[in-house]
Scaffold this active site. Sequence first.
Site, PDB file in Angstrom:
ATOM      1  N   ARG A 150      29.146  84.248 -35.829  1.00  0.00           N
ATOM      2  CA  ARG A 150      29.969  83.220 -36.487  1.00  0.00           C
ATOM      3  C   ARG A 150      30.637  82.259 -35.513  1.00  0.00           C
ATOM      4  O   ARG A 150      31.618  81.604 -35.846  1.00  0.00           O
ATOM      5  CB  ARG A 150      31.031  83.876 -37.397  1.00  0.00           C
ATOM      6  N   LYS A 175      26.643  67.345 -32.140  1.00  0.00           N
ATOM      7  CA  LYS A 175      25.562  67.569 -33.110  1.00  0.00           C
ATOM      8  C   LYS A 175      24.587  68.581 -32.532  1.00  0.00           C
ATOM      9  O   LYS A 175      24.023  68.378 -31.459  1.00  0.00           O
ATOM     10  CB  LYS A 175      24.820  66.257 -33.404  1.00  0.00           C
ATOM     11  N   GLU A 180      17.893  55.448 -25.427  1.00  0.00           N
ATOM     12  CA  GLU A 180      19.233  55.673 -25.965  1.00  0.00           C
ATOM     13  C   GLU A 180      20.269  54.779 -25.285  1.00  0.00           C
ATOM     14  O   GLU A 180      21.256  54.369 -25.902  1.00  0.00           O
ATOM     15  CB  GLU A 180      19.621  57.149 -25.824  1.00  0.00           C
ATOM     16  N   LYS A 199      29.740  56.655 -26.214  1.00  0.00           N
ATOM     17  CA  LYS A 199      29.409  57.544 -27.331  1.00  0.00           C
ATOM     18  C   LYS A 199      30.588  58.434 -27.697  1.00  0.00           C
ATOM     19  O   LYS A 199      30.876  58.652 -28.874  1.00  0.00           O
ATOM     20  CB  LYS A 199      28.177  58.406 -27.009  1.00  0.00           C
ATOM     21  N   GLU A 253      30.770  61.935 -38.954  1.00  0.00           N
ATOM     22  CA  GLU A 253      29.828  60.918 -39.415  1.00  0.00           C
ATOM     23  C   GLU A 253      30.074  60.474 -40.852  1.00  0.00           C
ATOM     24  O   GLU A 253      29.170  60.479 -41.694  1.00  0.00           O
ATOM     25  CB  GLU A 253      28.380  61.417 -39.252  1.00  0.00           C
ATOM     26  N   ARG A 258      30.370  56.547 -36.800  1.00  0.00           N
ATOM     27  CA  ARG A 258      29.392  57.302 -36.023  1.00  0.00           C
ATOM     28  C   ARG A 258      27.962  57.036 -36.478  1.00  0.00           C
ATOM     29  O   ARG A 258      27.009  57.220 -35.714  1.00  0.00           O
ATOM     30  CB  ARG A 258      29.710  58.800 -36.079  1.00  0.00           C
ATOM     31  N   ASN A 307      22.909  55.964 -35.102  1.00  0.00           N
ATOM     32  CA  ASN A 307      21.574  56.210 -35.653  1.00  0.00           C
ATOM     33  C   ASN A 307      20.685  54.972 -35.580  1.00  0.00           C
ATOM     34  O   ASN A 307      19.589  54.955 -36.150  1.00  0.00           O
ATOM     35  CB  ASN A 307      21.684  56.667 -37.116  1.00  0.00           C
ATOM     36  N   HIS A 324      16.927  55.241 -35.444  1.00  0.00           N
ATOM     37  CA  HIS A 324      16.558  56.635 -35.703  1.00  0.00           C
ATOM     38  C   HIS A 324      15.990  56.877 -37.101  1.00  0.00           C
ATOM     39  O   HIS A 324      15.327  57.886 -37.313  1.00  0.00           O
ATOM     40  CB  HIS A 324      17.763  57.551 -35.477  1.00  0.00           C
ATOM     41  N   HIS A 365      12.867  58.858 -36.569  1.00  0.00           N
ATOM     42  CA  HIS A 365      12.714  60.253 -36.982  1.00  0.00           C
ATOM     43  C   HIS A 365      11.548  60.429 -37.959  1.00  0.00           C
ATOM     44  O   HIS A 365      10.905  61.483 -37.986  1.00  0.00           O
ATOM     45  CB  HIS A 365      14.001  60.762 -37.626  1.00  0.00           C
ATOM     46  N   HIS A 371      10.834  61.324 -28.277  1.00  0.00           N
ATOM     47  CA  HIS A 371      11.965  60.824 -29.055  1.00  0.00           C
ATOM     48  C   HIS A 371      12.294  59.369 -28.718  1.00  0.00           C
ATOM     49  O   HIS A 371      12.464  58.532 -29.611  1.00  0.00           O
ATOM     50  CB  HIS A 371      13.189  61.712 -28.803  1.00  0.00           C
TER      51      HIS A 371
END
Length: 341
Positions: A108, A130, A172, A214, A224, A228, A232, A235, A239, A249
């Site tokens: 956990r 993330k 990026e 960032k 997000e 934020r 993306n 992306h 993606h 990527h």
Amino acid sequence: MTKKIIQFSGSSTSFYFDASFAHLEKLVSKDNAVIITDENIFSHHEKKFKGFNTIVLKPGEAFKIQPTVDSIIEQLLAFGADRKTFLIGVGGGVITDITGYVAGVFMRGIKFGFVPTSILAIVDAAIGGKNGIDVGIYKNMVGLIRQPSFLLYDLSFLKSLPKEEWINGFAEIIKHACIKDAAMFKLLEQTKLTEFQKDKSLLNKIIQRNALLKSKVVQQDEFENGERKLLNFGHTLGHAIENTYEMPHGHAVAIGMVAAAYLSRDILGFKTPEKIVALIERYGLPAFAKFNAAAALQIMQTDKKRVRNEIHYVLLEGIGKGIIKPLALQQIQPVVEQLST
């Protein structure tokens, strides 16, 4: 070495720029730590890992999946790991993503930190909390947001980084410039990739600039809900084609940025999409590629940024001025179809 502490909502992350891997022993006890890395990093830097319990994974996005997570947890248990164990991800974006995810779900939640070793991880993937894994062709479909305790930047790892991974990571950096930093966009236009590779001081400056850019965005919107989402940029389409075509990527994001630039022209009147194309090509990234537009659009409908029948798309009002705009698939479709041929 430069240290900066960034405070997030429930925790803080210490950034150690231009540091040495040896400093890791001052941050964690070897007796209490487990390193997760991949075969490429381990083979080039094996001496650095001496004395640490180390889990070595097969490299690549194809292994950022649940069976890998299960294997890591089994090895942690074999090491006698408990709630006081500290995980350290040493590698690129795949390693940092999966390490953070395992740390979030093992017993956990246990503490973790990163030593990012690729440009992509250094300026983007390792920052912001993330963490996640892929499900089939769907990128980062399962995951959580949880901040690392530290990021340690040892640029000596970049000596073994192939040129294509430098190129991959600069996608990026270009993304950050497009959405938030027009001055950095100009710097990139005036500088060659080889100059960053040869000049450690120049490289360290742009790394810090991107990491702090960032981090500031994440501070303002950690989970997000708004700002934020700008991160993306490129992306959504990226993606949608990355895993389908087993594309790096950065390459997929570059193609996605070009699509977003032309969408910005058509929807917002953005005047200079050709500047985006030129900068992407300057750094050896693809601006265009053939792909199945219908399949890409289908995958985009399952994107995490979709709300009901609209996708929250990142567009540009100008260089350095990104905005989030809800778009219907019918608005996106013509540009995607045009660029896919």
